[in-house]
Design a protein around this motif. Sequence first.
Motif, PDB file in Angstrom:
ATOM      1  N   LEU A 132      52.040-134.578  13.532  1.00 49.71           N
ATOM      2  CA  LEU A 132      53.065-135.064  14.456  1.00 49.71           C
ATOM      3  C   LEU A 132      54.085-133.971  14.784  1.00 49.71           C
ATOM      4  O   LEU A 132      54.500-133.818  15.925  1.00 49.71           O
ATOM      5  N   TYR A 133      54.465-133.184  13.798  1.00 51.28           N
ATOM      6  CA  TYR A 133      55.484-132.154  14.000  1.00 51.28           C
ATOM      7  C   TYR A 133      54.943-130.915  14.718  1.00 51.28           C
ATOM      8  O   TYR A 133      55.693-129.982  14.997  1.00 51.28           O
ATOM      9  N   GLU A 134      53.653-130.873  15.048  1.00 52.04           N
ATOM     10  CA  GLU A 134      53.086-129.793  15.852  1.00 52.04           C
ATOM     11  C   GLU A 134      52.924-130.208  17.309  1.00 52.04           C
ATOM     12  O   GLU A 134      52.516-129.412  18.142  1.00 52.04           O
ATOM     13  N   ASN A 135      53.223-131.475  17.629  1.00 53.88           N
ATOM     14  CA  ASN A 135      53.184-131.930  19.018  1.00 53.88           C
ATOM     15  C   ASN A 135      54.232-131.194  19.842  1.00 53.88           C
ATOM     16  O   ASN A 135      55.179-130.620  19.309  1.00 53.88           O
ATOM     17  N   PHE A 136      54.082-131.243  21.152  1.00 53.05           N
ATOM     18  CA  PHE A 136      55.069-130.701  22.074  1.00 53.05           C
ATOM     19  C   PHE A 136      56.040-131.816  22.436  1.00 53.05           C
ATOM     20  O   PHE A 136      55.625-132.912  22.818  1.00 53.05           O
ATOM     21  N   GLY A 149      44.552-125.235   3.087  1.00 53.58           N
ATOM     22  CA  GLY A 149      45.532-126.270   3.388  1.00 53.58           C
ATOM     23  C   GLY A 149      44.855-127.509   3.943  1.00 53.58           C
ATOM     24  O   GLY A 149      43.661-127.527   4.224  1.00 53.58           O
ATOM     25  N   SER A 150      45.616-128.568   4.121  1.00 59.85           N
ATOM     26  CA  SER A 150      45.054-129.831   4.583  1.00 59.85           C
ATOM     27  C   SER A 150      45.118-130.002   6.098  1.00 59.85           C
ATOM     28  O   SER A 150      44.418-130.846   6.643  1.00 59.85           O
ATOM     29  N   ASN A 151      45.947-129.228   6.795  1.00 60.11           N
ATOM     30  CA  ASN A 151      46.020-129.305   8.243  1.00 60.11           C
ATOM     31  C   ASN A 151      45.059-128.303   8.872  1.00 60.11           C
ATOM     32  O   ASN A 151      44.917-127.181   8.384  1.00 60.11           O
ATOM     33  N   ALA A 152      44.412-128.728   9.941  1.00 60.46           N
ATOM     34  CA  ALA A 152      43.519-127.839  10.698  1.00 60.46           C
ATOM     35  C   ALA A 152      43.716-128.148  12.179  1.00 60.46           C
ATOM     36  O   ALA A 152      43.449-129.256  12.627  1.00 60.46           O
ATOM     37  N   PHE A 153      44.199-127.152  12.920  1.00 54.50           N
ATOM     38  CA  PHE A 153      44.444-127.355  14.340  1.00 54.50           C
ATOM     39  C   PHE A 153      44.481-126.013  15.050  1.00 54.50           C
ATOM     40  O   PHE A 153      44.587-124.955  14.431  1.00 54.50           O
ATOM     41  N   ILE A 154      44.405-126.096  16.382  1.00 57.80           N
ATOM     42  CA  ILE A 154      44.636-124.940  17.242  1.00 57.80           C
ATOM     43  C   ILE A 154      45.803-125.279  18.160  1.00 57.80           C
ATOM     44  O   ILE A 154      46.014-126.449  18.505  1.00 57.80           O
ATOM     45  N   LYS A 155      46.558-124.245  18.527  1.00 61.91           N
ATOM     46  CA  LYS A 155      47.708-124.476  19.387  1.00 61.91           C
ATOM     47  C   LYS A 155      47.947-123.220  20.214  1.00 61.91           C
ATOM     48  O   LYS A 155      48.111-122.139  19.653  1.00 61.91           O
ATOM     49  N   GLY A 156      47.943-123.371  21.525  1.00 59.95           N
ATOM     50  CA  GLY A 156      48.165-122.241  22.412  1.00 59.95           C
ATOM     51  C   GLY A 156      49.347-122.492  23.323  1.00 59.95           C
ATOM     52  O   GLY A 156      49.654-123.632  23.671  1.00 59.95           O
ATOM     53  N   LEU A 157      50.017-121.400  23.712  1.00 59.11           N
ATOM     54  CA  LEU A 157      51.176-121.508  24.578  1.00 59.11           C
ATOM     55  C   LEU A 157      51.234-120.302  25.499  1.00 59.11           C
ATOM     56  O   LEU A 157      51.156-119.165  25.049  1.00 59.11           O
ATOM     57  N   LEU A 158      51.333-120.575  26.802  1.00 64.20           N
ATOM     58  CA  LEU A 158      51.567-119.543  27.818  1.00 64.20           C
ATOM     59  C   LEU A 158      52.951-119.797  28.393  1.00 64.20           C
ATOM     60  O   LEU A 158      53.268-120.928  28.770  1.00 64.20           O
ATOM     61  N   ALA A 187      60.029-141.253  20.835  1.00 63.53           N
ATOM     62  CA  ALA A 187      59.370-140.030  21.301  1.00 63.53           C
ATOM     63  C   ALA A 187      58.338-139.621  20.261  1.00 63.53           C
ATOM     64  O   ALA A 187      58.668-139.443  19.089  1.00 63.53           O
ATOM     65  N   ILE A 188      57.073-139.527  20.678  1.00 58.48           N
ATOM     66  CA  ILE A 188      56.011-139.144  19.743  1.00 58.48           C
ATOM     67  C   ILE A 188      55.387-137.799  20.106  1.00 58.48           C
ATOM     68  O   ILE A 188      54.523-137.299  19.401  1.00 58.48           O
ATOM     69  N   GLY A 189      55.845-137.191  21.192  1.00 56.50           N
ATOM     70  CA  GLY A 189      55.305-135.899  21.591  1.00 56.50           C
ATOM     71  C   GLY A 189      53.873-136.024  22.068  1.00 56.50           C
ATOM     72  O   GLY A 189      53.267-137.082  22.016  1.00 56.50           O
ATOM     73  N   GLY A 190      53.352-134.909  22.540  1.00 57.82           N
ATOM     74  CA  GLY A 190      51.987-134.909  23.034  1.00 57.82           C
ATOM     75  C   GLY A 190      51.293-133.619  22.684  1.00 57.82           C
ATOM     76  O   GLY A 190      51.917-132.652  22.256  1.00 57.82           O
TER      77      GLY A 190
END
Length: 190
Positions: free
Chosen positions: A133-137, A92-101, A163-166
């Motif tokens: 953008l849609y993976e921002n918090f 795929g074209s997106n590459a990211f990491i995302k963690g949540l506690l 609102a652009i999220g962070g």
Amino acid sequence: EYIEYDKEAFGVYAGLGKSLGEYLRGDITYNFENAEITNIDDDASVIIKDQEGKKTTSSITPTITRDSRDNYIDPSRGSTNSATFTFAGLGGSNAFIKGLLDSAWYFPLGQTTFMLRGRFGYANGIFGEELPLYENFYVGGLNTVRGLDFGDAGPKDPVTNDAIGGNTELIFNAEFIFPIYTEMKLKGVT
């Protein structure tokens, strides 16, 4: 349909889970999504306009959860704690990491309940890719901070005030849950 743009997406989501004890559970999910950002408002921020077009995400997400609440829908005691980590970059074209506690604790006070919750999230693009953008918090709304609209508590575009999220979030909530109509299990929250 978001405030300044539309996101059209299709894909597949599959997961497996296993109970690891009385209160402990492990899950792993795979997600493939083909998303397109369209219909961007003319006066939208540059950050939003840069996201226009099609992107694909192929990700894997392991989650570990400990849930000792006395009732899944209407808890009055116990806690629910989870750790989630997403790795996108399996194609795929997106590459990211995302963690949540996420941790929520319930304490009975007679017929009422007091709840404390803390949540920390972090996300970032990897392999030279930007975080979509849609993976921002987006902080604000029923699932994060009641009384605020979606994204109101997070970063805003300095020019358009959208609102652009962070890529990080830190939220603490305290709630007092009280019965309004006991026979119907109708409750109020402050």
